[in-house]
Design an enzyme around this catalytic site. Structure first.
Site, PDB file in Angstrom:
ATOM      1  N   GLU A 113       6.771  -6.942   5.728  1.00 45.87           N
ATOM      2  CA  GLU A 113       6.416  -5.760   6.530  1.00 45.87           C
ATOM      3  C   GLU A 113       5.712  -6.089   7.848  1.00 45.87           C
ATOM      4  O   GLU A 113       4.666  -5.532   8.166  1.00 45.87           O
ATOM      5  CB  GLU A 113       5.541  -4.807   5.699  1.00 45.87           C
ATOM      6  CG  GLU A 113       6.215  -4.368   4.411  1.00 45.87           C
ATOM      7  CD  GLU A 113       5.366  -3.403   3.565  1.00 45.87           C
ATOM      8  OE1 GLU A 113       4.226  -3.128   3.932  1.00 45.87           O
ATOM      9  OE2 GLU A 113       5.876  -2.933   2.539  1.00 45.87           O
ATOM     10  N   ASN A 158      10.908  -9.788   4.257  1.00 46.70           N
ATOM     11  CA  ASN A 158      11.052  -8.616   3.388  1.00 46.70           C
ATOM     12  C   ASN A 158      10.478  -7.370   4.082  1.00 46.70           C
ATOM     13  O   ASN A 158       9.373  -7.420   4.625  1.00 46.70           O
ATOM     14  CB  ASN A 158      10.271  -8.910   2.102  1.00 46.70           C
ATOM     15  CG  ASN A 158      10.524  -7.935   0.971  1.00 46.70           C
ATOM     16  OD1 ASN A 158      11.679  -7.685   0.618  1.00 46.70           O
ATOM     17  ND2 ASN A 158       9.458  -7.390   0.386  1.00 46.70           N
ATOM     18  N   HIS A 212      12.892   1.304  -0.778  1.00 46.52           N
ATOM     19  CA  HIS A 212      12.074   2.447  -1.226  1.00 46.52           C
ATOM     20  C   HIS A 212      12.664   3.713  -0.598  1.00 46.52           C
ATOM     21  O   HIS A 212      12.495   3.963   0.585  1.00 46.52           O
ATOM     22  CB  HIS A 212      10.624   2.289  -0.770  1.00 46.52           C
ATOM     23  CG  HIS A 212       9.905   1.171  -1.446  1.00 46.52           C
ATOM     24  ND1 HIS A 212       9.639   1.170  -2.798  1.00 46.52           N
ATOM     25  CD2 HIS A 212       9.387   0.015  -0.963  1.00 46.52           C
ATOM     26  CE1 HIS A 212       8.991   0.056  -3.113  1.00 46.52           C
ATOM     27  NE2 HIS A 212       8.833  -0.670  -2.020  1.00 46.52           N
ATOM     28  N   GLU A 243      12.773  -4.076  -3.935  1.00 45.93           N
ATOM     29  CA  GLU A 243      11.746  -3.156  -4.465  1.00 45.93           C
ATOM     30  C   GLU A 243      12.320  -1.751  -4.642  1.00 45.93           C
ATOM     31  O   GLU A 243      11.686  -0.755  -4.290  1.00 45.93           O
ATOM     32  CB  GLU A 243      10.542  -3.082  -3.509  1.00 45.93           C
ATOM     33  CG  GLU A 243       9.965  -4.437  -3.135  1.00 45.93           C
ATOM     34  CD  GLU A 243       8.691  -4.349  -2.287  1.00 45.93           C
ATOM     35  OE1 GLU A 243       8.152  -3.242  -2.092  1.00 45.93           O
ATOM     36  OE2 GLU A 243       8.240  -5.407  -1.820  1.00 45.93           O
ATOM     37  N   ASP A 300      13.180   1.817  -5.506  1.00 49.52           N
ATOM     38  CA  ASP A 300      12.820   3.023  -6.259  1.00 49.52           C
ATOM     39  C   ASP A 300      13.193   4.237  -5.414  1.00 49.52           C
ATOM     40  O   ASP A 300      13.348   4.126  -4.201  1.00 49.52           O
ATOM     41  CB  ASP A 300      11.365   3.050  -6.754  1.00 49.52           C
ATOM     42  CG  ASP A 300      10.305   2.911  -5.679  1.00 49.52           C
ATOM     43  OD1 ASP A 300      10.623   3.008  -4.481  1.00 49.52           O
ATOM     44  OD2 ASP A 300       9.122   2.714  -6.048  1.00 49.52           O
TER      45      ASP A 300
HETATM   46  C1  XIL Z   1       2.294  -1.957  -4.232  1.00 42.85           C
HETATM   47  C2  XIL Z   1       2.016  -2.000  -5.727  1.00 42.85           C
HETATM   48  O1  XIL Z   1       3.117  -1.452  -6.409  1.00 42.85           O
HETATM   49  C3  XIL Z   1       0.763  -1.216  -6.051  1.00 42.85           C
HETATM   50  O2  XIL Z   1       0.418  -1.380  -7.428  1.00 42.85           O
HETATM   51  C4  XIL Z   1      -0.387  -1.698  -5.188  1.00 42.85           C
HETATM   52  O3  XIL Z   1      -1.532  -0.906  -5.416  1.00 42.85           O
HETATM   53  C5  XIL Z   1      -0.006  -1.638  -3.713  1.00 42.85           C
HETATM   54  O4  XIL Z   1       1.172  -2.385  -3.501  1.00 42.85           O
HETATM   55  N1  XIL Z   1       5.699  -2.777  -0.473  1.00 42.85           N
HETATM   56  C6  XIL Z   1       5.392  -3.988  -1.047  1.00 42.85           C
HETATM   57  C7  XIL Z   1       4.685  -4.044  -2.361  1.00 42.85           C
HETATM   58  O5  XIL Z   1       5.809  -5.029  -0.527  1.00 42.85           O
HETATM   59  O6  XIL Z   1       3.849  -5.158  -2.481  1.00 42.85           O
HETATM   60  C8  XIL Z   1       3.892  -2.768  -2.620  1.00 42.85           C
HETATM   61  O7  XIL Z   1       3.385  -2.828  -3.944  1.00 42.85           O
HETATM   62  C9  XIL Z   1       4.756  -1.557  -2.397  1.00 42.85           C
HETATM   63  C10 XIL Z   1       5.254  -1.489  -0.969  1.00 42.85           C
END
Ligand code: XIL
Length: 391
Positions: free
Chosen positions: A164, A210, A252, A283, A285
């Site tokens: 990020e 990422n 996401h 990741e 969802d």
């Molecule tokens: C999130 C976790 O799921 C949470 O439990 C934590 O409190 C915060 O981080 N992008 C990412 C992940 O790269 O590391 C993040 O994970 C979600 C967004």
């Protein structure tokens, strides 16, 4: 011509229906992991170590072990977890996940080496009060990457080296730029440095950039198209011989947005692949707004959300299947019981973001991605390429 024939032969071999003694083969009873293997594709999940270790939650552990071929630490490999006080490493939970994966013959995605969030307070406050200089900060980052990557050398297949690093159109200024703690304090060269330090510590792990909101290309202008910005960055890094191997698209999504179709997403993966990079969904969802009616159990509002969620999980998976350089598809938690979404998106409240409900029952999204894995095959879906880590 010959190349095509060889590829097709491999594909045919990988996609053979397994012989069974007497019983007809029923793919619907197979795990996601097993079905992914037909394509050489890893199906992963982020793992919450507290849930994994909770003796009163046997289903959580069982599903991680059986449905997935790859695991990612949801939190325990982040800097604040690994080095809560300066110089004192807390390896326990991260080691435990790596051991769990080995016992279950799973690969591990390392997450994450360099990110502006979940940094230890000693580091951020040291920089803020001036007791850590720019030069010392760069050295601390080098040491962090070297220590962590060396410890798990040979045990981690893909590392998220940088996470990020690029701003969003809603940030200020809106023109896309390198954002956050590391760019502010070290300048954008920290990105190339980080990849080189990671490579020096592990010659074989695939090294990833990422990010979120890079599922498809938009205007094509790097000033407002984040995918284009990341593409241009990767191209520049490669021209400078920086050892970056892959682009991780977090995935996401939310059902309240327009989102993309499979062909748009596949086109983006292909374009990254054409640079000689591998890709992965890291990741995934798909959250939904929890309106009052949803919370009250109104089916007329719940069903369209579950269906839209399933469709979006499926779009990303089909695009990945269609592009041979897309090596893995990882969900960010698999049960609504442990999803990060409700605690992070609460105004308005959001949830329903994963493929199993709060009672570990598979949702429509689970069956939809399972059917994608079952129905995919040659000639358009071929086995994954064999990745070559860049020196
Ligand atoms: C999130 C976790 O799921 C949470 O439990 C934590 O409190 C915060 O981080 N992008 C990412 C992940 O790269 O590391 C993040 O994970 C979600 C967004």
């Amino acid at each position: 011509m010959t190349v095509g024939v060889v590829a097709f032969a491999t594909a045919a071999a990988l996609n053979t229906v397994p012989a069974t003694a007497g019983k007809p083969y029923d793919p619907t009873t197979q795990s996601l992991a097993k079905l992914g293997l037909r394509h050489g594709l890893q199906i992963g999940t982020a793992v919450d170590m507290a849930a994994l270790n909770d003796a009163s939650e046997p289903q959580y552990r069982k599903i991680v072990a059986t449905e997935f071929s790859s695991v990612t630490a949801e939190n325990v490999m982040k800097w604040e977890s690994l080095e809560p006080t300066r110089g004192n490493y807390n390896w326990g939970p991260a080691d435990q996940l790596v051991d769990f994966a080995k016992r279950n013959r799973q690969s591990v995605r390392g997450h994450v080496l360099v990110w502006q969030n979940q940094l230890p307070t000693w580091l951020t406050s040291g920089v803020a009060d001036g007791s850590i200089s720019r030069q010392e900060l760069r050295e601390l980052l080098r040491k962090h990457i070297t220590t962590v990557v060396s410890r798990y050398q040979g045990k981690i297949s893909q590392w998220d080296v940088i996470n990020e690093a690029v701003s969003d159109p809603w940030d200020n200024p809106p023109t896309l730029h390198y954002k956050g703690f590391w760019a502010q304090h070290l300048g954008p060269d920290y990105i190339a440095d980080a990849f080189r330090w990671a490579r020096a510590a592990d010659p074989k792990a695939l090294l990833f950039y990422n990010d979120y909101n890079i599922e498809a290309f938009g205007s094509g202008d790097p000033a407002d198209d984040k995918t284009q910005f990341v593409y241009d960055m990767a191209k520049r890094l490669l021209a400078q011989r920086v050892p970056i191997d892959g682009i991780g698209s977090q995935g996401h999504l939310g059902t309240q947005y327009g989102n993309y179709d499979t062909l748009q997403v596949a086109a983006a993966l292909k374009k990254f692949g054409a640079l000689g990079l591998v890709t992965a969904f890291t990741e995934v969802d798909v959250r939904s707004q929890l309106t009052e009616a949803v919370q009250a159990g109104d089916e007329a509002e719940i069903n369209p959300r579950l269906q839209a969620s399933a469709a979006n999980f499926s779009v990303l998976l089909k695009a990945c299947l269609a592009v041979r350089s897309c090596l893995s598809y990882t969900v960010w938690g698999f049960s609504d019981k442990y999803s990060w979404v409700p605690s992070w998106f609460n105004d308005p409240p959001e949830g329903l973001a994963t493929i199993y409900d709060e009672n570990f029952q598979p949702k429509r999204a689970y069956y939809e991605i399972k059917s994608d894995l079952i129905f995919a095959g040659p000639p358009y879906v071929l086995p994954r390429i064999a990745p070559k880590p860049r020196r």
